[in-house]
Motif scaffolding. Structure first.
Motif, PDB file in Angstrom:
ATOM      1  N   TYR A 117       4.494  -5.067 -13.422  1.00  0.00           N
ATOM      2  CA  TYR A 117       4.803  -4.328 -12.197  1.00  0.00           C
ATOM      3  C   TYR A 117       5.785  -3.199 -12.485  1.00  0.00           C
ATOM      4  O   TYR A 117       6.635  -3.293 -13.369  1.00  0.00           O
ATOM      5  N   THR A 119       7.613   0.642 -10.419  1.00  0.00           N
ATOM      6  CA  THR A 119       7.814   1.372  -9.167  1.00  0.00           C
ATOM      7  C   THR A 119       7.259   2.781  -9.211  1.00  0.00           C
ATOM      8  O   THR A 119       7.322   3.502  -8.212  1.00  0.00           O
ATOM      9  N   ASP A 123       0.692   0.111  -8.619  1.00  0.00           N
ATOM     10  CA  ASP A 123       0.247  -0.241  -7.276  1.00  0.00           C
ATOM     11  C   ASP A 123       1.321  -0.065  -6.222  1.00  0.00           C
ATOM     12  O   ASP A 123       1.026   0.279  -5.075  1.00  0.00           O
ATOM     13  N   THR A 124       2.593  -0.286  -6.582  1.00  0.00           N
ATOM     14  CA  THR A 124       3.663  -0.188  -5.593  1.00  0.00           C
ATOM     15  C   THR A 124       3.778   1.232  -5.055  1.00  0.00           C
ATOM     16  O   THR A 124       3.959   2.187  -5.819  1.00  0.00           O
ATOM     17  N   GLY A 125       3.652   1.379  -3.745  1.00  0.00           N
ATOM     18  CA  GLY A 125       3.776   2.676  -3.108  1.00  0.00           C
ATOM     19  C   GLY A 125       2.572   3.579  -3.264  1.00  0.00           C
ATOM     20  O   GLY A 125       2.577   4.706  -2.755  1.00  0.00           O
ATOM     21  N   SER A 131       1.817   0.193   1.958  1.00  0.00           N
ATOM     22  CA  SER A 131       2.925  -0.120   1.064  1.00  0.00           C
ATOM     23  C   SER A 131       4.019   0.927   1.184  1.00  0.00           C
ATOM     24  O   SER A 131       3.761   2.124   0.997  1.00  0.00           O
ATOM     25  N   HIS A 133       7.571   2.709  -0.084  1.00  0.00           N
ATOM     26  CA  HIS A 133       8.154   2.997  -1.388  1.00  0.00           C
ATOM     27  C   HIS A 133       9.663   3.183  -1.256  1.00  0.00           C
ATOM     28  O   HIS A 133      10.290   3.935  -2.005  1.00  0.00           O
ATOM     29  N   THR A 137      11.739  -2.163  -1.283  1.00  0.00           N
ATOM     30  CA  THR A 137      10.441  -2.476  -1.887  1.00  0.00           C
ATOM     31  C   THR A 137      10.502  -2.315  -3.395  1.00  0.00           C
ATOM     32  O   THR A 137       9.969  -3.151  -4.151  1.00  0.00           O
ATOM     33  N   ARG A 138      11.150  -1.269  -3.865  1.00  0.00           N
ATOM     34  CA  ARG A 138      11.246  -1.045  -5.307  1.00  0.00           C
ATOM     35  C   ARG A 138      12.068  -2.142  -5.977  1.00  0.00           C
ATOM     36  O   ARG A 138      11.739  -2.589  -7.084  1.00  0.00           O
ATOM     37  N   THR A 141       9.889  -5.188  -6.299  1.00  0.00           N
ATOM     38  CA  THR A 141       8.900  -4.999  -7.359  1.00  0.00           C
ATOM     39  C   THR A 141       9.509  -5.258  -8.732  1.00  0.00           C
ATOM     40  O   THR A 141       8.938  -5.975  -9.563  1.00  0.00           O
ATOM     41  N   TYR A 222      -6.375  -3.258  -1.940  1.00  0.00           N
ATOM     42  CA  TYR A 222      -6.142  -3.046  -3.368  1.00  0.00           C
ATOM     43  C   TYR A 222      -7.403  -2.580  -4.086  1.00  0.00           C
ATOM     44  O   TYR A 222      -7.326  -1.844  -5.070  1.00  0.00           O
ATOM     45  N   GLY A 255      -1.619  -8.284  -2.731  1.00  0.00           N
ATOM     46  CA  GLY A 255      -0.971  -7.667  -1.590  1.00  0.00           C
ATOM     47  C   GLY A 255      -1.005  -8.546  -0.361  1.00  0.00           C
ATOM     48  O   GLY A 255      -1.670  -9.590  -0.331  1.00  0.00           O
TER      49      GLY A 255
END
Length: 399
Positions: A117, A119, A123-125, A131, A133, A137-138, A141, A222, A255
């Motif tokens: 994973y 940031t 996939d994040t943000g 999602s 950012h 959230t970061r 992650t 996703y 997710g």
């Protein structure tokens, strides 16, 4: 050699490797979760575990460390009964390998390192519709990396199926990583001009028919299910003879879910159903593997979307049967598909672009024949199980 394979849902990524190791004369055992219902033809030990409830930034590590401790205790019981593997190869995703060196310090420890994973650029943000950012959230992650990094640092060697997925791990770990795909059985997963698929309570579809396909374990953002559904009204309006087959369960794999007892399947179907001829859109759920292959073999246009995340086996299998894959222009997909050569790439979020490309592919199958042939050849040359991947996997484990 004495080899122990550790995987919560065995065989998983070891579905081809395990029987090949046995065929080569090695003693192969399996350590898996007691809830794994897959057939286990190899000597198998099971661990009993219930995931602990944990909150906060350290919650993921607490859960997977607890699971890892359970696996270590089960491994210690095997050791007490005289089991001394030379090689231990397990997935690092769930923490199963975290403490196995404490049980067998003299073994060679290998980890299947699928994805780390991050940031940025992953996939994040990526999809702002689902999602955030922001800083919280970061932080969550990054906190999810703890057990993965611990397991990766302790391993003697790591295996990753694609170059892009390997690139998600830090530079300091790259010397440990071997990039080898699990492999595609191209002899079995091949074009069949005589293929057909009987849609339950629907039409019989044959190779050459105007069929658009979409396959995923679960129908969720996703894997771009929302983008497909939003593009379908224009596609079906432009192509009145087209049939759509959508394979996938209605649960959540990656997710969060939509909440309130709903499914993403229903959320996005409801969004567009008034603009769709639903008699031509067939949701078939999960299907037996033989049906899955038949669906790919009758496809005129196969849709594959993914966040910057783990690449699905199904996309390579679709290329192996000579399907014309229209994929999202995201890093894991673009590593395999060359736009206009072995498939087509479309910006993940460009719904109109998806509708236009899918319509054009469905409308002119003759123009796609070179692309379908090139897609098949690319998989045979680079991902074939017998000639390319399996020899490398065997060397990774036993060399």
């Amino acid at each position: 050699m004495r080899i122990l394979l550790v995987h919560r849902n065995f065989p998983g990524q070891f579905r081809y490797l395990a029987p090949a190791l046995v065929k080569a004369g090695h003693q192969v055992g399996v350590l898996t979760w007691e809830g794994n219902t897959n057939p286990q033809p190899l000597p198998t030990a099971r661990y009993r575990h219930r995931m602990v409830a944990a909150e906060g930034l350290g919650g993921t590590y607490a859960q997977y460390a607890d699971l890892g401790a359970t696996v270590a205790r089960a491994a210690d019981q095997l050791r007490r009964r005289g089991n001394e593997p030379d090689v231990i190869f397990g997935t690092i995703s769930w923490g199963e390998t975290l403490f196995l060196r404490e049980v067998w310090p003299d073994a060679r420890h290998l980890g299947y390192a699928e994805f780390l994973y991050g940031t940025r650029g992953r996939d994040t943000g990526f999809d702002p519709e689902f999602s955030r950012h922001d800083l919280p959230t970061r932080l969550r992650t990054l906190a999810r990396r703890a057990h993965l990094m611990m397991a990766a640092l302790d391993a003697d060697g790591l295996l990753c199926p694609t170059r892009w997925q390997a690139s998600t791990f830090p530079d300091d770990l790259q010397s440990k990583i071997s990039v080898i795909h699990d492999g595609v059985d191209t002899a079995r997963i091949a074009p069949d001009p005589g293929a057909s698929y009987q849609v339950p309570n629907g039409p019989l579809l044959r190779a050459g028919d105007e069929v658009l396909t979409f396959v995923n374990r679960n129908l969720e953002p996703y894997r771009g299910y929302h983008i497909l559904m939003r593009a379908l009204p224009k596609v079906l309006a432009a192509r009145p003879e087209a049939q759509v087959v959508i394979v996938g369960a209605h649960g959540v794999g990656y997710g969060p879910g939509p909440g309130e007892g709903k499914s993403w399947h229903r959320v996005f179907l409801d969004e567009v159903k008034d603009r769709l001829d639903l008699s031509r859109v067939h949701f078939v759920g999960r299907v037996p593997y033989a049906d899955f292959l038949n669906i790919l073999q009758v496809s005129r246009a196969h849709v594959y979307l993914s966040y910057p995340f783990v690449l699905s086996w199904s996309m390579l299998e679709a290329m192996s049967v000579g399907a014309c894959v229209v994929g999202s222009d995201t890093p894991p997909v673009a590593e395999v598909i060359e736009d206009g050569v072995t498939g087509h790439l479309v910006d993940f979020f460009d719904v109109d672009g998806w509708a236009e490309k899918l319509t054009s592919v469905l409308a002119d199958p003759a123009a796609q024949r070179p692309i379908r042939a090139a897609a098949r050849q690319h998989i045979v040359d680079n991902y074939d199980l017998a000639s390319v991947c399996l020899p490398q996997l065997m060397e990774f484990v036993t060399g």
